[in-house]
Design an enzyme around this catalytic site. Structure first.
Site, short mmCIF file in Angstrom:
data_model
loop_
_atom_site.label_atom_id
_atom_site.label_comp_id
_atom_site.label_asym_id
_atom_site.label_seq_id
_atom_site.Cartn_x
_atom_site.Cartn_y
_atom_site.Cartn_z
N PRO A 120 0.93 -1.26 0.02
CA PRO A 120 0.16 -0.04 0.00
C PRO A 120 0.90 1.31 -0.09
O PRO A 120 1.79 1.39 0.69
CB PRO A 120 -1.05 -0.18 1.38
N HIS A 121 0.59 2.14 -1.02
CA HIS A 121 1.24 3.56 -1.11
C HIS A 121 0.39 4.52 -1.56
O HIS A 121 -0.44 4.11 -2.45
CB HIS A 121 2.63 3.32 -1.81
N ALA A 122 0.62 5.59 -1.57
CA ALA A 122 0.13 6.67 -2.45
C ALA A 122 0.49 6.70 -3.73
O ALA A 122 1.53 6.35 -4.05
CB ALA A 122 0.38 8.10 -1.58
#
Length: 118
Positions: A28-30
């Site tokens: 998960p990451h922007a």
């Protein structure tokens, strides 16, 4: 508020396409680096032994999670690439699931990075 900014950025990224990369792993990451939010990269490790449906490309539940926040695009992309490459190794994934303490997780990551440098 920084926390709301992070959550919103992660949710927006997941709506575009899941960050579940397969083999029980999600990163998960922007979508982009969150400039000004952190001064240095932050990576949070988590695991869920039974796995969570995460929309991974292989449709398998994700068990291993590395949540990433980086201060700039260069570091953001470099860390994602390193993690992706490292986590292709089945033995590392198995060891991360079995690790009994945070220092063991860190040691596993350091060892995997050293092997990538050779």
């Amino acid at each position: 508020d920084a926390q709301q900014t992070l959550v919103r950025a992660w949710e927006e990224r997941e709506q575009l396409h899941s960050t579940g990369i397969g083999d029980g792993v999600a990163l998960p990451h922007a979508r982009n680096a969150l400039v000004g939010l952190v001064e240095k990269p932050v990576i949070v490790f988590g695991r869920h032994l039974q796995g969570i449906p995460f929309g991974a490309i292989d449709n398998k539940p994700s068990q291993i999670f590395f949540l990433l926040i980086a201060p700039n695009v260069t570091q953001h992309l470099a860390i994602l690439a390193r993690l992706s490459r490292m986590l292709r190794e089945p033995k590392l994934r198995q060891n991360l699931l079995a690790a009994e303490a945070p220092d063991k997780v860190l040691a596993l990551i350091r060892d995997a990075e050293e092997k990538m440098m050779k």
